[in-house]
Write a protein that holds these residues in place. Structure first.
Motif, PDB file in Angstrom:
ATOM      1  N   ALA A 428      83.402 -49.667 -16.801  1.00  0.00           N
ATOM      2  CA  ALA A 428      82.479 -50.238 -17.786  1.00  0.00           C
ATOM      3  C   ALA A 428      81.054 -50.375 -17.282  1.00  0.00           C
ATOM      4  N   VAL A 429      80.865 -50.423 -15.966  1.00  0.00           N
ATOM      5  CA  VAL A 429      79.545 -50.686 -15.389  1.00  0.00           C
ATOM      6  C   VAL A 429      79.108 -49.478 -14.566  1.00  0.00           C
ATOM      7  N   PRO A 430      77.880 -49.000 -14.721  1.00  0.00           N
ATOM      8  CA  PRO A 430      77.439 -47.868 -13.902  1.00  0.00           C
ATOM      9  C   PRO A 430      77.332 -48.241 -12.437  1.00  0.00           C
ATOM     10  N   GLY A 431      77.583 -47.278 -11.568  1.00  0.00           N
ATOM     11  CA  GLY A 431      77.461 -47.513 -10.134  1.00  0.00           C
ATOM     12  C   GLY A 431      76.011 -47.542  -9.699  1.00  0.00           C
ATOM     13  N   ALA A 432      75.755 -48.249  -8.605  1.00  0.00           N
ATOM     14  CA  ALA A 432      74.373 -48.498  -8.184  1.00  0.00           C
ATOM     15  C   ALA A 432      73.763 -47.351  -7.393  1.00  0.00           C
ATOM     16  N   ALA A 433      74.527 -46.740  -6.457  1.00  0.00           N
ATOM     17  CA  ALA A 433      73.909 -45.775  -5.548  1.00  0.00           C
ATOM     18  C   ALA A 433      74.960 -44.857  -4.942  1.00  0.00           C
ATOM     19  N   GLU A 434      74.478 -43.766  -4.339  1.00  0.00           N
ATOM     20  CA  GLU A 434      75.384 -42.850  -3.641  1.00  0.00           C
ATOM     21  C   GLU A 434      76.010 -43.523  -2.427  1.00  0.00           C
ATOM     22  N   HIS A 435      75.217 -44.341  -1.749  1.00  0.00           N
ATOM     23  CA  HIS A 435      75.698 -45.089  -0.586  1.00  0.00           C
ATOM     24  C   HIS A 435      74.747 -46.256  -0.356  1.00  0.00           C
ATOM     25  N   PRO A 436      75.171 -47.271   0.382  1.00  0.00           N
ATOM     26  CA  PRO A 436      74.340 -48.466   0.537  1.00  0.00           C
ATOM     27  C   PRO A 436      73.134 -48.225   1.435  1.00  0.00           C
ATOM     28  N   ASP A 437      72.068 -48.968   1.184  1.00  0.00           N
ATOM     29  CA  ASP A 437      70.886 -48.954   2.052  1.00  0.00           C
ATOM     30  C   ASP A 437      70.997 -50.128   3.008  1.00  0.00           C
ATOM     31  N   VAL A 438      71.062 -49.830   4.304  1.00  0.00           N
ATOM     32  CA  VAL A 438      71.197 -50.891   5.304  1.00  0.00           C
ATOM     33  C   VAL A 438      70.030 -50.905   6.283  1.00  0.00           C
ATOM     34  N   SER A 439      68.985 -50.154   6.003  1.00  0.00           N
ATOM     35  CA  SER A 439      67.835 -50.157   6.910  1.00  0.00           C
ATOM     36  C   SER A 439      67.273 -51.572   6.996  1.00  0.00           C
ATOM     37  N   ALA A 440      67.033 -52.032   8.213  1.00  0.00           N
ATOM     38  CA  ALA A 440      66.675 -53.440   8.397  1.00  0.00           C
ATOM     39  C   ALA A 440      65.636 -53.612   9.496  1.00  0.00           C
ATOM     40  N   ALA A 441      64.532 -52.891   9.378  1.00  0.00           N
ATOM     41  CA  ALA A 441      63.473 -52.995  10.380  1.00  0.00           C
ATOM     42  C   ALA A 441      63.004 -54.441  10.502  1.00  0.00           C
ATOM     43  N   GLY A 442      62.896 -54.906  11.730  1.00  0.00           N
ATOM     44  CA  GLY A 442      62.418 -56.252  11.969  1.00  0.00           C
ATOM     45  C   GLY A 442      63.506 -57.296  12.085  1.00  0.00           C
ATOM     46  N   ALA A 443      64.776 -56.894  11.833  1.00  0.00           N
ATOM     47  CA  ALA A 443      65.882 -57.842  11.955  1.00  0.00           C
ATOM     48  C   ALA A 443      66.217 -58.077  13.422  1.00  0.00           C
ATOM     49  N   ALA A 444      66.866 -59.197  13.695  1.00  0.00           N
ATOM     50  CA  ALA A 444      67.368 -59.477  15.040  1.00  0.00           C
ATOM     51  C   ALA A 444      68.475 -58.483  15.381  1.00  0.00           C
ATOM     52  N   PRO A 445      68.813 -58.330  16.665  1.00  0.00           N
ATOM     53  CA  PRO A 445      69.880 -57.400  17.043  1.00  0.00           C
ATOM     54  C   PRO A 445      71.202 -57.710  16.349  1.00  0.00           C
ATOM     55  N   ALA A 466      74.636 -48.188  13.321  1.00  0.00           N
ATOM     56  CA  ALA A 466      73.636 -48.654  14.288  1.00  0.00           C
ATOM     57  C   ALA A 466      72.308 -47.927  14.089  1.00  0.00           C
ATOM     58  N   GLN A 467      72.394 -46.627  13.864  1.00  0.00           N
ATOM     59  CA  GLN A 467      71.171 -45.851  13.653  1.00  0.00           C
ATOM     60  C   GLN A 467      70.514 -46.213  12.326  1.00  0.00           C
ATOM     61  N   ALA A 468      71.321 -46.399  11.283  1.00  0.00           N
ATOM     62  CA  ALA A 468      70.769 -46.702   9.965  1.00  0.00           C
ATOM     63  C   ALA A 468      70.103 -48.072   9.934  1.00  0.00           C
ATOM     64  N   LEU A 469      70.629 -49.024  10.696  1.00  0.00           N
ATOM     65  CA  LEU A 469      70.016 -50.353  10.740  1.00  0.00           C
ATOM     66  C   LEU A 469      68.592 -50.274  11.286  1.00  0.00           C
ATOM     67  N   GLY A 470      68.385 -49.373  12.224  1.00  0.00           N
ATOM     68  CA  GLY A 470      67.041 -49.186  12.747  1.00  0.00           C
ATOM     69  C   GLY A 470      66.957 -49.411  14.244  1.00  0.00           C
ATOM     70  N   LYS A 471      65.959 -48.825  14.842  1.00  0.00           N
ATOM     71  CA  LYS A 471      65.746 -48.936  16.284  1.00  0.00           C
ATOM     72  C   LYS A 471      65.558 -50.396  16.673  1.00  0.00           C
ATOM     73  N   GLY A 472      66.310 -50.802  17.702  1.00  0.00           N
ATOM     74  CA  GLY A 472      66.205 -52.169  18.171  1.00  0.00           C
ATOM     75  C   GLY A 472      67.021 -53.173  17.386  1.00  0.00           C
ATOM     76  N   VAL A 473      67.658 -52.715  16.297  1.00  0.00           N
ATOM     77  CA  VAL A 473      68.478 -53.617  15.480  1.00  0.00           C
ATOM     78  C   VAL A 473      69.959 -53.388  15.781  1.00  0.00           C
ATOM     79  N   GLY A 474      70.455 -52.196  15.498  1.00  0.00           N
ATOM     80  CA  GLY A 474      71.858 -51.902  15.745  1.00  0.00           C
ATOM     81  C   GLY A 474      72.128 -51.665  17.222  1.00  0.00           C
ATOM     82  N   VAL A 475      73.049 -52.436  17.784  1.00  0.00           N
ATOM     83  CA  VAL A 475      73.424 -52.315  19.195  1.00  0.00           C
ATOM     84  C   VAL A 475      74.896 -51.922  19.236  1.00  0.00           C
TER      85      VAL A 475
END
Length: 515
Positions: A428-445, A466-475
């Protein structure tokens, strides 16, 4: 059976079902000028869980005799209209056991699914988090659409028995038509009975609920432990609120870069790998493997069992028979954790002798059915959340085109997971996206843990998260083990790294490998 759009049931949810009415939505008429961030939660003794939450027993007291406490948080029904109607989000907590001056805040858990009740799952495994409880209140919740939080309800228990009896791997036109019709009927029932909540159960909605929860609980930052789908929820939260991420751990990581089709294909390979590992483990022991003489013999005998069940089901749990699809469900359930492999062996031995009880019990655990014939709303909520999140809508033609690739990836589970792609037909409800956006520049590790033997969220998803979260975020941290998740394995390297980060803020070295 027509499976959820993506089979993401967390191992912890499965374990809870192994160990282990009518419900109205939690709604109210909150005044439009009420500041929901200023609400005060009323914590009290937890009620007996409803069947929709997947349990019938109140949580046992904590070590030392402390009781679990429950509350309901008001959240906007529609986050695009935050001053409109509200729903209730059911919460549970265990207050920190250590000195008050050492308390960090609330550590919020999501155990996955999507569709699993955190209110029942956290107490079932609270002992695993005793160390973390020294400095955190342990908190979990039923996400919107789940359990006591305005649950998605579709068919009744008798109708769900019929729903899950449908052949989930059709071999001819009549079976394909039956599968599609069954899926459409289920989805229409969801719209009829739960139409109010269906547009509002996306992962982005749950992430916004968590940020409200953070504020209501009195924390400046979100402290979070996400498992399985809970890693996707955590990644979406980090994308929406990067500056509000405190210490967070993702375990059994969903690959955020894949479409539903790619994710199902990866799961086919993951469960095939788990089956290979099971067969190797069974036949490598000193004593004789009771379900096959060699690794290939084990797999060949399982394949023959499934073919035989297609032609002639065997008695399961009276009055139901064990069908090919139910047996496949049971095998998949057992492959979630190495701790379940002994049940798989027992179930296969039984089935070879014409008794399908154990495999059916495992199948019931996967679909959320208890011994009284009552279903939790795990599957309806799983379908609702996935279909609201995922934009693609797959057809029979799409599945048939991709069957060779799925079968190549997994001779045992390829058909099973490929046909699961039609779960969102006529949703009944359209889907939002092909896949989730998890980019999180500036977030804590954020510590991202991948298990090399994980069947449901294959290891490759961890480095990609880890890569999608962003450099310095995903460990990234790797655990070379078996099963869905790593922290619950008891591996001291994993638990030590996670505890050091959550308790002391010590970020593990990127690329750490635990064996």
């Amino acid at each position: 059976m027509p499976k959820p759009a993506r089979l993401r049931t967390a191992a912890l949810l499965a374990t809870a079902a192994l160990l282990s009415a009518t419900v109205s939505g939690c709604t109210d008429d909150t005044p439009k000028d009420e500041d929901l961030t200023a609400q005060e939660l009323t914590w009290k003794a937890c009620p007996v869980p409803s069947p929709l939450e997947g349990s019938s027993e109140s949580p046992s007291p904590l070590p030392g005799g402390d009781e679990w406490q429950c509350a309901t948080m008001k959240a906007p029904l529609d986050w695009s209209d935050p001053e409109g109607d509200t729903i209730g989000i059911a919460l549970i907590r265990a207050q920190a056991s250590g000195p008050k001056d050492k308390r960090i805040g609330s550590l919020i858990f999501n155990f996955g699914g999507p569709g699993g009740s955190g209110v029942t799952t956290l107490p079932a495994f609270g002992d695993q988090y005793t160390k973390l409880r020294t400095r955190y209140d342990l908190v979990s919740f039923d996400p919107r659409g789940v359990g006591r939080s305005d649950p998605v309800v579709c068919k009744d228990d008798e109708q769900l028995d019929e729903f899950f009896e449908t052949d989930g791997t059709p071999d001819d036109a009549a079976e394909r038509t039956a599968l599609v019709d069954n899926t459409k009927s289920f989805n229409a029932a969801c719209e009829e009975r739960s139409g109010r909540i269906l547009p509002h159960v996306r992962t982005t909605d749950a992430a916004r609920d968590m940020d409200l929860m953070r504020q209501v609980l009195g924390d400046d930052k979100l402290y979070y432990f996400g498992i399985s789908y809970g890693t996707e929820l955590g990644g979406v939260y980090a994308h929406l609120f990067p500056k509000r991420v405190g210490r967070a751990v993702f375990d059994a990581v969903v690959d955020p870069t894949l479409t539903p089709e790619e994710s199902s294909l990866a799961q086919a390979g993951g469960f095939q790998l788990a089956l290979d590992n099971y067969a190797k483990d069974c036949t490598s022991k000193v004593e004789e493997c009771p379900v096959g003489d060699t690794e290939q013999d084990v797999k060949d005998r399982i394949a023959k069992l499934l073919r035989d069940l297609e032609a002639k089901p065997i008695p399961g749990i009276f009055p139901r028979d064990l069908t090919q699809t139910a047996a496949t469900n049971g095998i998949v359930q057992a492959l979630y954790s190495k701790d379940f492999w002994e049940y798989l062996t027992d179930g296969l031995q039984q089935a070879y002798e014409g008794n399908g009880q154990i495999l059916m019990f495992l199948s019931d655990s996967l679909t959320g059915r208890n011994e009284d014939g009552e279903y939790s709303n795990l599957v309806p909520a799983n379908v609702a959340i996935n279909c609201s999140d995922d934009k693609p809508r797959y057809t029979v033609a799409d599945v048939e085109e991709n069957l060779p690739e799925f079968r190549k990836e997994s001779p045992m589970f390829g058909d099973y997971l490929a046909w699961g792609l039609i779960g969102c037909t006529d949703w009944a409800v359209p889907g939002a996206a092909e896949h989730p956006d998890v980019s999180a520049a500036g977030a804590a590790p954020i510590v991202v843990i991948g298990n090399t033997g994980d069947p449901a969220t294959p290891y490759e998803g961890a480095p990609r998260m880890a890569q999608a979260l962003g450099k310095g975020v995903g460990v990234e941290l790797t655990y070379k083990g078996q099963g869905h998740g790593a922290y619950d394995s008891g591996n001291s390297c994993v638990t030590g790294a996670v505890n050091s980060y959550l308790l002391d803020g010590t970020v593990p070295k990127a690329g750490t490998v635990c064996t």
